[in-house]
Design an enzyme around this catalytic site. Structure first.
Site, short mmCIF file in Angstrom:
data_model
loop_
_atom_site.label_atom_id
_atom_site.label_comp_id
_atom_site.label_asym_id
_atom_site.label_seq_id
_atom_site.Cartn_x
_atom_site.Cartn_y
_atom_site.Cartn_z
N ILE A 1 111.68 2.62 -48.88
CA ILE A 1 112.29 3.61 -47.98
C ILE A 1 111.20 4.46 -47.32
O ILE A 1 111.29 4.79 -46.13
CB ILE A 1 113.30 4.49 -48.77
CG1 ILE A 1 114.33 3.58 -49.47
CG2 ILE A 1 114.01 5.45 -47.82
CD1 ILE A 1 115.24 4.30 -50.44
N SER B 1 120.48 10.07 -55.26
CA SER B 1 121.18 8.80 -55.30
C SER B 1 122.66 9.02 -55.58
O SER B 1 123.04 9.97 -56.28
CB SER B 1 120.57 7.94 -56.42
OG SER B 1 121.41 6.87 -56.73
N TYR C 1 118.11 7.11 -65.54
CA TYR C 1 117.64 7.19 -64.15
C TYR C 1 118.51 8.17 -63.35
O TYR C 1 118.00 9.09 -62.68
CB TYR C 1 117.66 5.80 -63.49
CG TYR C 1 117.54 5.86 -61.99
CD1 TYR C 1 116.33 6.22 -61.38
CD2 TYR C 1 118.64 5.59 -61.16
CE1 TYR C 1 116.23 6.30 -59.99
CE2 TYR C 1 118.54 5.67 -59.78
CZ TYR C 1 117.34 6.02 -59.20
OH TYR C 1 117.24 6.11 -57.84
N LYS D 1 117.77 12.09 -61.52
CA LYS D 1 118.11 12.53 -60.15
C LYS D 1 118.96 13.81 -60.22
O LYS D 1 118.75 14.75 -59.45
CB LYS D 1 118.87 11.43 -59.40
CG LYS D 1 118.05 10.19 -59.12
CD LYS D 1 116.94 10.47 -58.13
CE LYS D 1 116.05 9.29 -57.86
NZ LYS D 1 114.84 9.63 -57.12
N ASN E 1 123.67 2.44 -50.95
CA ASN E 1 122.85 1.26 -51.25
C ASN E 1 121.97 0.88 -50.06
O ASN E 1 122.44 0.21 -49.14
CB ASN E 1 123.75 0.09 -51.64
CG ASN E 1 124.43 0.30 -52.98
OD1 ASN E 1 125.18 1.26 -53.15
ND2 ASN E 1 124.16 -0.55 -53.93
N ASP F 1 128.08 -0.84 -64.56
CA ASP F 1 128.51 -0.98 -63.16
C ASP F 1 129.89 -0.38 -62.93
O ASP F 1 130.78 -0.53 -63.77
CB ASP F 1 128.57 -2.47 -62.77
CG ASP F 1 127.25 -2.98 -62.21
OD1 ASP F 1 126.31 -2.18 -62.11
OD2 ASP F 1 127.17 -4.17 -61.89
P1 NAD Z 1 109.94 2.14 -54.08
O1 NAD Z 1 109.60 1.86 -55.50
O2 NAD Z 1 109.81 1.04 -53.08
O3 NAD Z 1 109.11 3.39 -53.55
C1 NAD Z 1 108.63 4.40 -54.40
C2 NAD Z 1 107.16 4.58 -54.09
O4 NAD Z 1 106.63 5.61 -54.93
C3 NAD Z 1 106.34 3.32 -54.36
O5 NAD Z 1 105.50 3.06 -53.25
C4 NAD Z 1 105.51 3.67 -55.60
O6 NAD Z 1 104.26 3.01 -55.61
C5 NAD Z 1 105.39 5.16 -55.44
N1 NAD Z 1 105.17 5.88 -56.69
C6 NAD Z 1 105.87 5.74 -57.85
N2 NAD Z 1 105.38 6.55 -58.79
C7 NAD Z 1 104.36 7.24 -58.21
C8 NAD Z 1 103.47 8.22 -58.68
N3 NAD Z 1 103.52 8.66 -59.94
N4 NAD Z 1 102.53 8.72 -57.81
C9 NAD Z 1 102.48 8.26 -56.53
N5 NAD Z 1 103.30 7.32 -56.04
C10 NAD Z 1 104.23 6.81 -56.88
O7 NAD Z 1 111.43 2.71 -54.08
P2 NAD Z 1 112.38 3.01 -52.84
O8 NAD Z 1 113.50 2.04 -52.89
O9 NAD Z 1 111.61 3.17 -51.61
O10 NAD Z 1 112.98 4.40 -53.33
C11 NAD Z 1 112.41 5.64 -52.94
C12 NAD Z 1 113.17 6.75 -53.63
O11 NAD Z 1 114.54 6.65 -53.32
C13 NAD Z 1 113.07 6.73 -55.15
O12 NAD Z 1 112.96 8.05 -55.61
C14 NAD Z 1 114.40 6.14 -55.57
O13 NAD Z 1 114.79 6.59 -56.85
C15 NAD Z 1 115.32 6.66 -54.49
N6 NAD Z 1 116.51 5.82 -54.30
C16 NAD Z 1 116.36 4.49 -54.01
C17 NAD Z 1 117.48 3.69 -53.87
C18 NAD Z 1 117.34 2.21 -53.58
O14 NAD Z 1 118.31 1.47 -53.80
N7 NAD Z 1 116.22 1.72 -53.08
C19 NAD Z 1 118.77 4.25 -54.00
C20 NAD Z 1 118.88 5.61 -54.27
C21 NAD Z 1 117.74 6.39 -54.42
N1 UDP Z 2 125.29 -7.67 -58.26
C1 UDP Z 2 125.54 -8.98 -58.60
N2 UDP Z 2 124.47 -9.79 -58.88
C2 UDP Z 2 123.18 -9.35 -58.82
C3 UDP Z 2 122.95 -8.00 -58.46
C4 UDP Z 2 124.02 -7.18 -58.19
O1 UDP Z 2 126.68 -9.41 -58.67
O2 UDP Z 2 122.26 -10.13 -59.11
C5 UDP Z 2 126.43 -6.79 -57.92
C6 UDP Z 2 126.57 -5.56 -58.79
O3 UDP Z 2 127.35 -5.85 -59.93
C7 UDP Z 2 127.23 -4.56 -57.84
C8 UDP Z 2 126.67 -4.93 -56.47
O4 UDP Z 2 126.21 -6.29 -56.61
O5 UDP Z 2 128.62 -4.76 -57.81
C9 UDP Z 2 125.49 -4.06 -56.02
O6 UDP Z 2 124.52 -4.05 -57.05
P1 UDP Z 2 123.09 -3.37 -56.83
O7 UDP Z 2 122.33 -3.52 -58.12
O8 UDP Z 2 122.47 -3.91 -55.61
O9 UDP Z 2 123.44 -1.84 -56.55
P2 UDP Z 2 124.10 -0.73 -57.51
O10 UDP Z 2 124.80 -1.41 -58.64
O11 UDP Z 2 122.96 0.09 -57.95
O12 UDP Z 2 125.04 0.02 -56.64
#
Ligand code: NAD
Ligand code: UDP
Length: 336
Positions: free
Chosen positions: A12, A125, A149, A153, A179, A295
């Site tokens: 992100i 999240s 986790y 948050k 998501n 889930d």
């Molecule tokens: P990501 O793992 O791709 O990005 C996180 C970045 O932080 C990585 O580049 C990692 O190297 C860096 N990082 C981790 N620990 C560190 C540290 N101690 N010092 C410096 N850098 C560090 O994850 P993402 O999907 O880009 O997610 C970004 C944020 O969004 C996270 O906080 C995650 O919890 C939150 N989030 C992600 C999702 C998702 O589905 N991707 C959903 C909800 C919330």
């Molecule tokens: N899911 C699945 N197979 C996989 C990964 C995810 O069927 O290998 C399903 C999961 O049960 C959920 C949806 O896909 O219903 C989204 O899952 P994901 O892990 O991507 O997101 P989150 O559960 O964190 O919302």
């Protein structure tokens, strides 16, 4: 504006970095230790944006790292992405998650305070909501995360809320992502899981490209249209745009706001498989397996607060999601 991105090389973070640079009016610094990302992501953002930004390689939990970043860069605002995000791992190593996410965030806020930086946008999240008491989830839905986790948050949200309340001119936007999926239109940057993907979309796209044999669908007897889990998939481009609006909002306002970032629409696992088959023109073999622990059946956002406060709404749809994810996957079959 001068914006510091912790975790700026991640999935992100890199897309948000690109958008901030394309905006043209921002000075940006990305801080990352590459624990879950590649320096190549930053090189590609530089190429795509054709503009320079500063990078600092280091762990954001180390006070001397943050001090040196704040001392040299003097950000107006921080977008705080850095942290760990694997739900399963957080069940096995909760203290690691509390240290990385919660302690790390406290250190960041402390440093911001010492350097007079009072604006933060935080990556929260939808997992903070837990089991739905009603749908769509609005921002007032009770918070009851079901794993370490999600609790990190939730705790960070509360800590930021108290931090903001303790200062007259601080502000925070807690973005509750649903998501995040898809990739930049260029196919140069995208989601690059280091291990076998936990999330649905990267798993499907690795099956489509032949890296994984078949998808396991976790349960088909949920109370949904087709029995499979329903989620609100938000395109990464839209999510990145929400951050730009959130930083502007934080700079112009005081106080702390939690805001959902989603499309408002649910898509089931089977619907996602079908959409990806159409986008990739490949078959996605799958097997129905048991439910994954923790889930929920359905999760989707009420999105009116984002529209009202940020003037933001999702513009991309499921076709865009699958098309851009497939473009990234085929251009980078083994990731960065
Ligand atoms: P990501 O793992 O791709 O990005 C996180 C970045 O932080 C990585 O580049 C990692 O190297 C860096 N990082 C981790 N620990 C560190 C540290 N101690 N010092 C410096 N850098 C560090 O994850 P993402 O999907 O880009 O997610 C970004 C944020 O969004 C996270 O906080 C995650 O919890 C939150 N989030 C992600 C999702 C998702 O589905 N991707 C959903 C909800 C919330
Ligand atoms: N899911 C699945 N197979 C996989 C990964 C995810 O069927 O290998 C399903 C999961 O049960 C959920 C949806 O896909 O219903 C989204 O899952 P994901 O892990 O991507 O997101 P989150 O559960 O964190 O919302």
């Amino acid at each position: 504006m001068r914006v510091l991105l912790t975790g700026g090389a991640g999935y992100i973070g890199s897309h948000t970095l690109l958008k901030l640079l394309q905006d043209g009016r921002n000075s940006v610094m990305a801080l990352d230790n590459f624990s879950n990302s590649s320096p190549e992501a930053l090189r590609r953002v530089q190429k795509l944006s054709n503009s320079n930004f500063e990078t600092h390689v280091g762990d954001y939990r180390e006070p001397n790292v943050l001090d040196s970043v704040f001392d040299s860069f003097r950000p107006d605002a921080v977008i705080h992405f850095a942290g760990l995000k694997a739900v399963g791992e957080s069940n096995e190593k909760p203290l690691l998650y509390y240290d990385q996410n919660v302690s790390g965030s406290i250190g960041l806020l402390d440093c911001m305070q010492r350097f007079g930086c009072k604006k933060i946008v935080f990556s929260s999240s939808a997992t903070v909501y837990g089991e739905a008491q009603y749908l769509p989830y609005d921002e007032d839905h009770p918070l009851n995360p079901t794993n370490p986790y999600g609790r990190t948050k939730y705790f960070i949200e509360e800590i930021i809320r108290d931090w903001v309340a303790s200062q007259s001119d601080a502000s925070a936007v807690l973005l509750r992502y649903f998501n995040p999926v898809g990739a930049d239109e260029s196919g140069e940057i995208g989601e690059d899981p280091r291990t076998i993907p936990n999330n649905l979309l990267p798993y499907i796209s690795q099956v489509a490209v032949g890296r994984l044999k078949e998808l396991s669908i976790f349960g088909n007897d949920y109370e949904t249209r087709d029995g499979t889990g329903e989620r609100d998939y938000i395109h990464i481009d839209d999510l990145a745009a929400a951050h730009i609006q959130a930083v502007k909002f934080a700079l112009d306002n005081r106080g702390c706001e939690a805001i959902n970032v989603g499309t408002g629409k649910g898509v089931t696992v089977l619907e996602m498989v079908k959409a990806f088959e159409e986008a990739s023109n490949r078959e996605i073999p799958f097997q129905i397996k048991g439910k994954r622990e923790g889930d929920v059946a359905r999760s989707f956002a009420k999105v009116t607060k984002a529209q009202k406060l940020l003037g933001w709404r999702a513009e991309k749809d499921l076709v865009d999601v699958c098309r851009t994810a497939w473009n990234w996957q085929t251009k980078n079959p083994s990731g960065y």
